[in-house]
Design a protein around this motif. Structure first.
Motif, PDB file in Angstrom:
ATOM      1  N   ALA A 158       7.587  -9.251  -6.027  1.00  0.00           N
ATOM      2  CA  ALA A 158       6.945  -9.029  -4.925  1.00  0.00           C
ATOM      3  C   ALA A 158       6.010  -7.874  -4.885  1.00  0.00           C
ATOM      4  O   ALA A 158       6.414  -6.990  -5.761  1.00  0.00           O
ATOM      5  CB  ALA A 158       7.949  -9.138  -3.805  1.00  0.00           C
ATOM      6  N   ALA A 159       5.236  -7.507  -3.866  1.00  0.00           N
ATOM      7  CA  ALA A 159       4.331  -6.369  -4.148  1.00  0.00           C
ATOM      8  C   ALA A 159       5.078  -5.010  -4.087  1.00  0.00           C
ATOM      9  O   ALA A 159       4.699  -4.205  -4.764  1.00  0.00           O
ATOM     10  CB  ALA A 159       3.470  -6.362  -2.671  1.00  0.00           C
ATOM     11  N   GLU A 160       6.277  -5.032  -3.566  1.00  0.00           N
ATOM     12  CA  GLU A 160       7.146  -3.891  -3.405  1.00  0.00           C
ATOM     13  C   GLU A 160       7.624  -3.574  -4.983  1.00  0.00           C
ATOM     14  O   GLU A 160       8.523  -2.548  -5.186  1.00  0.00           O
ATOM     15  CB  GLU A 160       8.144  -3.920  -2.374  1.00  0.00           C
ATOM     16  N   ARG A 161       7.719  -4.414  -5.693  1.00  0.00           N
ATOM     17  CA  ARG A 161       8.270  -4.439  -7.034  1.00  0.00           C
ATOM     18  C   ARG A 161       7.128  -4.356  -8.333  1.00  0.00           C
ATOM     19  O   ARG A 161       7.290  -4.779  -9.339  1.00  0.00           O
ATOM     20  CB  ARG A 161       9.059  -5.649  -7.402  1.00  0.00           C
ATOM     21  N   ILE A 162       5.999  -3.784  -7.554  1.00  0.00           N
ATOM     22  CA  ILE A 162       5.199  -3.295  -8.605  1.00  0.00           C
ATOM     23  C   ILE A 162       4.892  -1.505  -8.516  1.00  0.00           C
ATOM     24  O   ILE A 162       4.776  -1.254  -7.353  1.00  0.00           O
ATOM     25  CB  ILE A 162       3.669  -4.010  -8.021  1.00  0.00           C
ATOM     26  N   PHE A 185      -5.837  -1.692  -4.635  1.00  0.00           N
ATOM     27  CA  PHE A 185      -5.296  -2.728  -5.663  1.00  0.00           C
ATOM     28  C   PHE A 185      -4.541  -3.589  -4.643  1.00  0.00           C
ATOM     29  O   PHE A 185      -4.525  -4.752  -4.745  1.00  0.00           O
ATOM     30  CB  PHE A 185      -4.375  -2.241  -6.438  1.00  0.00           C
ATOM     31  N   LEU A 186      -3.547  -3.177  -3.687  1.00  0.00           N
ATOM     32  CA  LEU A 186      -2.946  -3.882  -2.660  1.00  0.00           C
ATOM     33  C   LEU A 186      -3.677  -4.903  -1.804  1.00  0.00           C
ATOM     34  O   LEU A 186      -3.644  -5.931  -1.595  1.00  0.00           O
ATOM     35  CB  LEU A 186      -1.704  -3.193  -2.009  1.00  0.00           C
ATOM     36  N   ALA A 187      -4.879  -4.358  -1.685  1.00  0.00           N
ATOM     37  CA  ALA A 187      -5.817  -5.015  -0.843  1.00  0.00           C
ATOM     38  C   ALA A 187      -6.308  -6.202  -1.294  1.00  0.00           C
ATOM     39  O   ALA A 187      -6.569  -7.486  -0.999  1.00  0.00           O
ATOM     40  CB  ALA A 187      -6.907  -4.392  -0.095  1.00  0.00           C
ATOM     41  N   ASP A 188      -6.631  -6.096  -2.687  1.00  0.00           N
ATOM     42  CA  ASP A 188      -7.185  -6.918  -3.516  1.00  0.00           C
ATOM     43  C   ASP A 188      -6.233  -8.071  -3.819  1.00  0.00           C
ATOM     44  O   ASP A 188      -6.549  -9.076  -3.954  1.00  0.00           O
ATOM     45  CB  ASP A 188      -7.786  -6.269  -4.967  1.00  0.00           C
ATOM     46  N   LEU A 189      -4.993  -7.559  -3.966  1.00  0.00           N
ATOM     47  CA  LEU A 189      -3.887  -8.480  -4.362  1.00  0.00           C
ATOM     48  C   LEU A 189      -3.815  -9.272  -3.221  1.00  0.00           C
ATOM     49  O   LEU A 189      -3.449 -10.551  -3.464  1.00  0.00           O
ATOM     50  CB  LEU A 189      -2.718  -7.609  -4.866  1.00  0.00           C
ATOM     51  N   SER A 190      -3.625  -8.732  -2.053  1.00  0.00           N
ATOM     52  CA  SER A 190      -3.553  -9.607  -0.893  1.00  0.00           C
ATOM     53  C   SER A 190      -4.593 -10.644  -0.511  1.00  0.00           C
ATOM     54  O   SER A 190      -4.419 -11.938   0.072  1.00  0.00           O
ATOM     55  CB  SER A 190      -3.629  -8.669   0.459  1.00  0.00           C
ATOM     56  N   ALA A 191      -6.090 -10.203  -1.033  1.00  0.00           N
ATOM     57  CA  ALA A 191      -6.862 -11.130  -0.680  1.00  0.00           C
ATOM     58  C   ALA A 191      -7.017 -12.294  -1.888  1.00  0.00           C
ATOM     59  O   ALA A 191      -7.491 -13.354  -1.501  1.00  0.00           O
ATOM     60  CB  ALA A 191      -8.326 -10.484  -0.961  1.00  0.00           C
TER      61      ALA A 191
END
Length: 196
Positions: A158-162, A185-191
């Motif tokens: 999950a995102a918290e495991r990056i 990065f997290l915004a790009d990932l979420s998109a």
């Protein structure tokens, strides 16, 4: 669990080969322990020589073909046996060295949330860069795409495991450094949700 994974990510899960990656096999890997489930993504940076971009020194380093006489810094690292699963170059090119199913030698002595030896259960992605210089838009885009594919193939990530290399080896490693924009990065990932 696998019935909810799209076909292309099922293929990634079965082959360990990232779509669109240039294959540059490294000998520096081994089997994961039988009880190690892939559940962590570790972001690194590398540039060879330090602060210089382009050329094939990173590939040669991960393939044990670095000439120690080529640059003074190379003398200090030429005998190291290390690798990462993949590298994202400044222009976004993706180069893969080790199957994601195997244990690449990228994190060294490390721990995440109390679990030791992150190489056993993680995937390591290198960004061509340094701690201080901004990464490129192409790198953020490619990293988000790769991370989303990996997360879909292995839902335990999950995102918290990056994490950064600095997070799993604090005091020993600093990459990807303050230049890495985690929010971007997290915004790009979420998109990319639903875009695999």
């Amino acid at each position: 669990m696998t019935q909810d994974i799209p076909d292309d990510c099922l293929e990634l899960r079965s082959t360990g080969r990232l779509p669109g990656a240039r294959w540059c096999p490294s000998p520096n890997f081994g089997p994961r322990p039988d009880d190690a489930a892939i559940s962590l993504l570790v972001v690194h940076n590398i540039s060879l020589p330090p602060g210089q971009f382009g050329g094939n020194a990173i590939e040669r380093f991960f393939c044990n073909q670095l000439d120690p006489d080529e640059h003074p810094y190379f003398e200090t690292i030429a005998d190291l046996k290390v690798s990462a699963h993949a590298l994202i170059r400044r222009d976004g090119e993706l180069v893969q060295f080790v199957s994601l199913l195997e244990r690449a030698w990228h994190a060294g002595r490390s721990s995440f949330q109390g679990q030791q030896e992150c190489n056993d259960f993680s995937i390591g992605i290198e960004l061509e860069g340094t701690d201080e210089l901004p990464y490129t838009a192409a790198q953020y885009q490619r990293l988000a795409m790769v991370a989303r594919q990996v997360m879909t193939a292995w839902p335990a990530i999950a995102a918290e495991r990056i994490a950064g290399h600095c997070d799993v080896a604090p005091g020993r490693k600093t990459d990807p450094g303050p230049a890495f924009d985690w929010q971007r990065f997290l915004a790009d990932l979420s998109a990319m949700d639903g875009g695999v």
